[in-house]
Design a protein around this motif. Sequence first.
Motif, short mmCIF file in Angstrom:
data_model
loop_
_atom_site.label_atom_id
_atom_site.label_comp_id
_atom_site.label_asym_id
_atom_site.label_seq_id
_atom_site.Cartn_x
_atom_site.Cartn_y
_atom_site.Cartn_z
N ALA A 445 25.42 4.95 -8.08
CA ALA A 445 24.85 6.12 -8.76
C ALA A 445 23.68 5.73 -9.66
O ALA A 445 22.92 6.60 -10.08
N SER A 446 23.55 4.46 -9.94
CA SER A 446 22.49 4.00 -10.85
C SER A 446 21.81 2.77 -10.26
O SER A 446 22.40 1.69 -10.19
N PRO A 447 20.57 2.94 -9.82
CA PRO A 447 19.87 1.85 -9.13
C PRO A 447 19.59 0.66 -10.03
O PRO A 447 19.42 0.81 -11.24
N ALA A 448 19.54 -0.52 -9.40
CA ALA A 448 19.08 -1.71 -10.11
C ALA A 448 17.56 -1.71 -10.14
O ALA A 448 16.94 -2.16 -11.09
N PHE A 449 16.97 -1.20 -9.03
CA PHE A 449 15.52 -1.30 -8.88
C PHE A 449 14.87 0.06 -8.72
O PHE A 449 15.24 0.84 -7.83
N ILE A 450 13.93 0.32 -9.59
CA ILE A 450 13.04 1.47 -9.44
C ILE A 450 11.62 0.90 -9.41
O ILE A 450 11.41 -0.24 -9.84
N PRO A 451 10.65 1.65 -8.93
CA PRO A 451 9.27 1.15 -8.99
C PRO A 451 8.73 1.29 -10.41
O PRO A 451 8.20 2.32 -10.78
N ARG A 452 8.95 0.27 -11.19
CA ARG A 452 8.50 0.32 -12.59
C ARG A 452 6.98 0.38 -12.63
O ARG A 452 6.30 -0.26 -11.82
N ASN A 453 6.48 1.13 -13.59
CA ASN A 453 5.06 1.47 -13.58
C ASN A 453 4.14 0.25 -13.62
O ASN A 453 3.13 0.21 -12.93
N HIS A 454 4.50 -0.74 -14.42
CA HIS A 454 3.61 -1.92 -14.49
C HIS A 454 3.62 -2.68 -13.17
O HIS A 454 2.63 -3.31 -12.81
N ARG A 455 4.73 -2.60 -12.43
CA ARG A 455 4.79 -3.25 -11.12
C ARG A 455 3.90 -2.51 -10.13
O ARG A 455 3.23 -3.11 -9.29
N VAL A 456 3.96 -1.19 -10.17
CA VAL A 456 3.11 -0.39 -9.28
C VAL A 456 1.64 -0.68 -9.58
O VAL A 456 0.83 -0.88 -8.66
N GLU A 457 1.30 -0.73 -10.85
CA GLU A 457 -0.08 -1.02 -11.24
C GLU A 457 -0.51 -2.41 -10.76
O GLU A 457 -1.65 -2.59 -10.33
N ALA A 458 0.39 -3.38 -10.85
CA ALA A 458 0.06 -4.73 -10.42
C ALA A 458 -0.18 -4.77 -8.90
O ALA A 458 -1.08 -5.47 -8.41
N VAL A 459 0.61 -4.01 -8.17
CA VAL A 459 0.44 -3.90 -6.71
C VAL A 459 -0.96 -3.34 -6.40
O VAL A 459 -1.68 -3.84 -5.54
N ILE A 460 -1.32 -2.29 -7.13
CA ILE A 460 -2.61 -1.63 -6.90
C ILE A 460 -3.76 -2.57 -7.25
O ILE A 460 -4.73 -2.71 -6.51
N GLU A 461 -3.60 -3.27 -8.38
CA GLU A 461 -4.65 -4.18 -8.79
C GLU A 461 -4.87 -5.30 -7.76
O GLU A 461 -6.02 -5.61 -7.41
N ALA A 462 -3.79 -5.85 -7.27
CA ALA A 462 -3.92 -6.93 -6.27
C ALA A 462 -4.61 -6.41 -5.01
O ALA A 462 -5.46 -7.09 -4.42
N ALA A 463 -4.26 -5.21 -4.58
CA ALA A 463 -4.84 -4.66 -3.36
C ALA A 463 -6.30 -4.28 -3.55
O ALA A 463 -7.14 -4.56 -2.69
N VAL A 464 -6.59 -3.66 -4.69
CA VAL A 464 -7.96 -3.16 -4.91
C VAL A 464 -8.92 -4.31 -5.23
O VAL A 464 -10.01 -4.38 -4.68
N LEU A 465 -8.50 -5.22 -6.10
CA LEU A 465 -9.42 -6.27 -6.55
C LEU A 465 -9.44 -7.48 -5.63
O LEU A 465 -10.45 -8.16 -5.51
#
Length: 509
Positions: A445-465
């Motif tokens: 009922a309670s996940p261990a993993f959610i897409p935490r915002n700083h992780r999502v941003e890091a993903v975007i930064e790696a892809a974009v830059l």
Amino acid sequence: MSSPVTLVSSGSDHNSVSFPFTNTYARLPQRFYSRVDPTPVAAPRLIKVNYELARSLGLDPQALASSEGVEILAGNQIAEVSEPLAMAYAGHQFGNFVPQLGDGRANLLGEVIGQDGLRYDIQLKGSGPSAFSRRGDGRAALGPVLREYIVSEAMAAMGIPTTRALAAVTTGEQVFRETILPGAVLARVAASHLRVGTFQYFAAKGDIEGIQTLADYAISRHYPDAAQSGKPYRALLDGVIARHAHLIAQWMLLGFIHGVMNTDNTSISGETIDYGPCAFMEAYDPAKVFSSIDHRGRYAYGNQPHAAHWNLTRFAETLLPLLQKEEGSEEAATSSAWAALEVFGTRFEQAQTAGLRRKLGFFTEREGDASLAQDLMDHMATNRADFTLTFRRLSDAAAGPEGDAGVRTLFADPGSFDPWAAAWRNRLREEDVSAQERAANMRLASPAFIPRNHRVEAVIEAAVLRQDFQPFEELLDVVSRPYEDRPGFERYAVPALPEEYVSQTFCGT
Ligand code: AMP
Ligand code: MG
């Protein structure tokens, strides 16, 4: 049944990807949409095909990932039986009504029937301008495409009704926002792209025939039982309200903040749709807002049930002419609409309380459960405790008091957890359930993993830059199995350090 996408060899060495599209939306009256093909892009490159989702739709993922599949996913080629179109819709944006919005950067390619027998839209987002683009360029930047891909797949993995990501490609073109960014196209799957705003589009024009055609279409596609009811349009309204009460409760139980709950982003099928500045909350705060444009907190975490009710009220308004036919008078139609809307609150609370019981490990219903849950949330708010980890680690505490330490450290004042924990244990003792069974249930009922915002941003930064999509693959993998503790991935389970924290999100436009 439809045939799967195949690489059909046509005698020579020419291969072609065939989509088993049907186009029921294109059969609706012409004023429902604008027929428009995607605009080709310079140099499409595949980021990802969602193999599992493709298979569940009867599509061949390898064909989608082939060079011809990528051409279709980028909008450079049109599948043979596709009749691409931009849907017309209106909407209230932050409370202001805009009579014409529509797909300004998306093409509905057609529909496919999934292995579950249900009909799904396949839409390209970021695929070029349409009659509805206003001043926009019809494109999407890579960052928002990756955000939507990850967050929608995370939501699906957590069992939340949502649109899905079938594939993503880069375009080889630049888009101009505050800065110059790489362009991308998302292939999105939805039960449909009907929105409250679609109904508002016809209502604003006084086009009652249009509303009825749309309502009949929505009933046959999403609420077939309503057709058997003596009052199908009231049943449609009831159905949409029930699904949204459930949906918003599920968002709340995960700390999800949609960010742009405009009526054009409110789906008739009851799915989460249009992931823009969405994010998951870390430190629990009912007033939490991420979106850079949500200055007044209209769509703050704690306001989401209220915003949904407001949107559903706008939906009910569009149905009034149809309810009037069912009820016989304007007054009776209005009372019918209010009666339907009144149920939202009760339904929402029931769904939320049921979810909280699961999160707290209760197998039975007791009088004080909701207030015990509220008590915990109040302490979490005061102590800025991480929403996801608090509930996740409660499952360890359920196994025994030695598990308390993990929860206590999440509280600014660790001692403030103890009196609550004592009351909670008293409640647990009222049930004859083994600690092991209880903890296992709580972990579902309670996940261990959610897409935490700083992780999502890091993903975007790696892809974009850096054109590095490895972080994207890894985060996607982690959030696709949200309930499993996975050794080696602990860093994805913990909140951002102060220096990592990303407090704002931006709209995809
Ligand atoms: P959204 O904020 O993405 O839900 O979009 C709201 C409205 O703006 C919809 O009608 C979109 O089609 C339109 N829109 C958003 N971005 C663009 C764009 N880059 N070009 C054209 N229309 C857009
Ligand atoms: Mg939208």
